[in-house]
Design an enzyme around this catalytic site. Structure first.
Site, PDB file in Angstrom:
ATOM      1  N   HIS A  20      60.270 111.208  -5.023  1.00 27.71           N
ATOM      2  CA  HIS A  20      61.712 111.483  -5.106  1.00 27.71           C
ATOM      3  C   HIS A  20      62.147 112.238  -3.847  1.00 27.71           C
ATOM      4  O   HIS A  20      61.402 113.077  -3.328  1.00 27.71           O
ATOM      5  CB  HIS A  20      62.023 112.300  -6.358  1.00 27.71           C
ATOM      6  CG  HIS A  20      63.486 112.399  -6.626  1.00 27.71           C
ATOM      7  ND1 HIS A  20      64.293 113.299  -5.960  1.00 27.71           N
ATOM      8  CD2 HIS A  20      64.302 111.687  -7.435  1.00 27.71           C
ATOM      9  CE1 HIS A  20      65.540 113.136  -6.371  1.00 27.71           C
ATOM     10  NE2 HIS A  20      65.579 112.164  -7.272  1.00 27.71           N
TER      11      HIS A  20
ATOM     12  N   GLY B 191      70.122 110.294 -12.403  1.00 29.50           N
ATOM     13  CA  GLY B 191      69.960 111.743 -12.432  1.00 29.50           C
ATOM     14  C   GLY B 191      70.972 112.378 -13.370  1.00 29.50           C
ATOM     15  O   GLY B 191      70.813 112.377 -14.590  1.00 29.50           O
ATOM     16  N   GLY B 192      72.058 112.886 -12.790  1.00 26.68           N
ATOM     17  CA  GLY B 192      73.060 113.639 -13.553  1.00 26.68           C
ATOM     18  C   GLY B 192      73.518 112.957 -14.834  1.00 26.68           C
ATOM     19  O   GLY B 192      73.613 113.599 -15.889  1.00 26.68           O
TER      20      GLY B 192
ATOM     21  N   GLY C 104      73.397 112.706  -6.372  1.00 25.88           N
ATOM     22  CA  GLY C 104      74.104 113.909  -6.819  1.00 25.88           C
ATOM     23  C   GLY C 104      75.387 114.193  -6.073  1.00 25.88           C
ATOM     24  O   GLY C 104      75.946 115.284  -6.196  1.00 25.88           O
TER      25      GLY C 104
ATOM     26  N   ASN D 110      66.106 110.647 -14.915  1.00 28.69           N
ATOM     27  CA  ASN D 110      65.379 111.749 -14.283  1.00 28.69           C
ATOM     28  C   ASN D 110      66.128 113.035 -14.589  1.00 28.69           C
ATOM     29  O   ASN D 110      67.181 113.300 -14.005  1.00 28.69           O
ATOM     30  CB  ASN D 110      65.312 111.494 -12.770  1.00 28.69           C
ATOM     31  CG  ASN D 110      64.726 112.672 -12.011  1.00 28.69           C
ATOM     32  OD1 ASN D 110      64.126 113.563 -12.600  1.00 28.69           O
ATOM     33  ND2 ASN D 110      64.904 112.671 -10.700  1.00 28.69           N
TER      34      ASN D 110
ATOM     35  N   SER E 183      74.158 108.586  -7.882  1.00 25.43           N
ATOM     36  CA  SER E 183      75.498 108.659  -8.477  1.00 25.43           C
ATOM     37  C   SER E 183      75.847 107.432  -9.317  1.00 25.43           C
ATOM     38  O   SER E 183      77.002 106.976  -9.326  1.00 25.43           O
ATOM     39  CB  SER E 183      76.557 108.902  -7.392  1.00 25.43           C
ATOM     40  OG  SER E 183      76.304 110.142  -6.758  1.00 25.43           O
TER      41      SER E 183
ATOM     42  N   GLU F 121      63.952 114.693  -3.394  1.00 25.12           N
ATOM     43  CA  GLU F 121      63.887 116.162  -3.493  1.00 25.12           C
ATOM     44  C   GLU F 121      62.457 116.659  -3.285  1.00 25.12           C
ATOM     45  O   GLU F 121      62.234 117.735  -2.736  1.00 25.12           O
ATOM     46  CB  GLU F 121      64.450 116.621  -4.855  1.00 25.12           C
ATOM     47  CG  GLU F 121      65.968 116.463  -4.880  1.00 25.12           C
ATOM     48  CD  GLU F 121      66.568 116.155  -6.244  1.00 25.12           C
ATOM     49  OE1 GLU F 121      65.912 116.391  -7.266  1.00 25.12           O
ATOM     50  OE2 GLU F 121      67.702 115.646  -6.273  1.00 25.12           O
TER      51      GLU F 121
ATOM     52  N   GLU G  27      66.802 104.886  -3.498  1.00 26.40           N
ATOM     53  CA  GLU G  27      67.764 105.955  -3.712  1.00 26.40           C
ATOM     54  C   GLU G  27      68.251 106.484  -2.366  1.00 26.40           C
ATOM     55  O   GLU G  27      67.598 107.366  -1.769  1.00 26.40           O
ATOM     56  CB  GLU G  27      67.111 107.106  -4.488  1.00 26.40           C
ATOM     57  CG  GLU G  27      66.576 106.700  -5.850  1.00 26.40           C
ATOM     58  CD  GLU G  27      66.531 107.883  -6.799  1.00 26.40           C
ATOM     59  OE1 GLU G  27      67.233 107.822  -7.816  1.00 26.40           O
ATOM     60  OE2 GLU G  27      65.832 108.868  -6.503  1.00 26.40           O
TER      61      GLU G  27
ATOM     62  N   LYS H 129      65.323 116.028 -13.968  1.00 27.85           N
ATOM     63  CA  LYS H 129      65.094 117.087 -12.969  1.00 27.85           C
ATOM     64  C   LYS H 129      64.799 118.427 -13.686  1.00 27.85           C
ATOM     65  O   LYS H 129      64.212 118.424 -14.748  1.00 27.85           O
ATOM     66  CB  LYS H 129      66.283 117.194 -12.009  1.00 27.85           C
ATOM     67  CG  LYS H 129      66.680 115.839 -11.424  1.00 27.85           C
ATOM     68  CD  LYS H 129      67.610 115.958 -10.266  1.00 27.85           C
ATOM     69  CE  LYS H 129      68.062 114.559  -9.845  1.00 27.85           C
ATOM     70  NZ  LYS H 129      68.816 114.569  -8.606  1.00 27.85           N
TER      71      LYS H 129
HETATM   72  C1  PEP Z   1      68.170 111.018  -8.754  1.00 29.88           C
HETATM   73  O1  PEP Z   1      68.032 112.192  -8.427  1.00 29.88           O
HETATM   74  O2  PEP Z   1      67.182 110.294  -8.932  1.00 29.88           O
HETATM   75  C2  PEP Z   1      69.527 110.527  -8.927  1.00 29.88           C
HETATM   76  C3  PEP Z   1      69.731 109.253  -8.868  1.00 29.88           C
HETATM   77  O3  PEP Z   1      70.496 111.483  -9.129  1.00 29.88           O
HETATM   78  P1  PEP Z   1      72.065 111.220  -9.446  1.00 29.88           P
HETATM   79  O4  PEP Z   1      72.122 110.067 -10.427  1.00 29.88           O
HETATM   80  O5  PEP Z   1      72.534 112.492 -10.045  1.00 29.88           O
HETATM   81  O6  PEP Z   1      72.701 110.879  -8.161  1.00 29.88           O
END
Ligand code: PEP
Length: 249
Positions: free
Chosen positions: A94, A233-234, A172, A9, A212, A96, A166, A11
């Protein structure tokens, strides 16, 4: 059949040019390393068409979709727009979208239904905030999110769903759920699905962990029997890290 899946993802990150370069690197690696793991990337809407053109072994997902079919909804992107650029998946719910944009369970239920009707595979996200885990109501929170958005589906519709657990406190933050915490919730989710849709659909369901996840912890997370992959994500923004996570299987 249950699939192992690693989905990135992105973002609101990358320019179009950066996105194409990232997708090209991931596509190249996946094409040269055939495996049973399904790899998916979810770039911003503006990149979908061009990024899709460089993907042949990697799936294309949106990060969201409208809950409406078409019409006067300024700024929204419809499911038919997504399928017209060959997106096959849509991330829905999600955290967010829930917390920043106020997407409720009722809105998400509409999005899931409309995505399925268009032939998209929803990657449905659920997860509790820290306060809810500390209050020991995390199972109830996740159950409600799933019941409200997914229990309205027919078994046939449900067979196309991917769930991503999640925990919001892990997204994050650099603090991932422990493998035991992830397994415990994934097992709970699978049992919940079993109670509604039966053993076969519960067994076939892919449940991804997100929060994470990185190359250094992916292996221990994915080693759990009910963790079928990750929503990343990141770490999906650097080809090397994302590939490191794919290799954790
Ligand atoms: C996400 O936003 O779906 C996510 C898992 O982010 P991160 O891996 O950065 O925690």
């Amino acid at each position: 059949m249950r699939k192992n899946i690693v989905a990135g993802n992105w973002k609101m990150n990358t320019t179009l040019q950066e996105g194409i370069a990232l997708a090209t690197s991931v596509e190249k690696w996946v094409s040269e390393h055939p495996s049973k793991v399904k790899v998916i990337v979810a770039p911003p809407f503006t990149h979908l068409s061009d990024v899709g053109k460089v993907l042949h072994h990697v799936g294309l997902s949106s990060q969201n979709c409208s809950s409406e079919v078409s019409g006067a909804y300024t700024g929204e992107v419809s499911v038919s727009m997504l399928t017209s650029v060959n997106a096959a998946y849509a991330i829905i719910g999600h955290s967010e979208r829930r917390s920043i944009y106020g997407e409720t369970d009722a809105i998400l239920a509409k999005k899931v239904k409309i995505a399925l009707q268009a032939g998209l595979t929803p990657i449905f996200c659920c997860g509790e905030i820290l306060k809810e885990r500390e209050s020991n109501i995390h199972f109830d929170v996740v159950r409600k999110q799933i019941e409200e958005a997914l229990f309205i589906l027919t078994p046939e519709e449900f067979s196309h769903i991917i769930i991503a657990y999640e925990p919001v406190w892990a997204i994050g933050t650099g603090v991932n759920a422990t493998p035991a915490q992830a397994q415990e919730m994934h097992q709970y989710i699978r049992k919940l699905i079993l109670s509604k849709f039966g053993a076969s659909l519960a067994d076939d369901l892919s449940i991804l962990y997100g929060g994470s996840c990185k190359p250094s912890n992916a292996h221990e997370l994915f080693a759990n029997p009910d963790v079928d992959g990750g929503l990343i994500g990141g770490a999906s923004l650097k080809a090397e890290d994302f590939i490191g996570i794919i290799q954790a299987f």
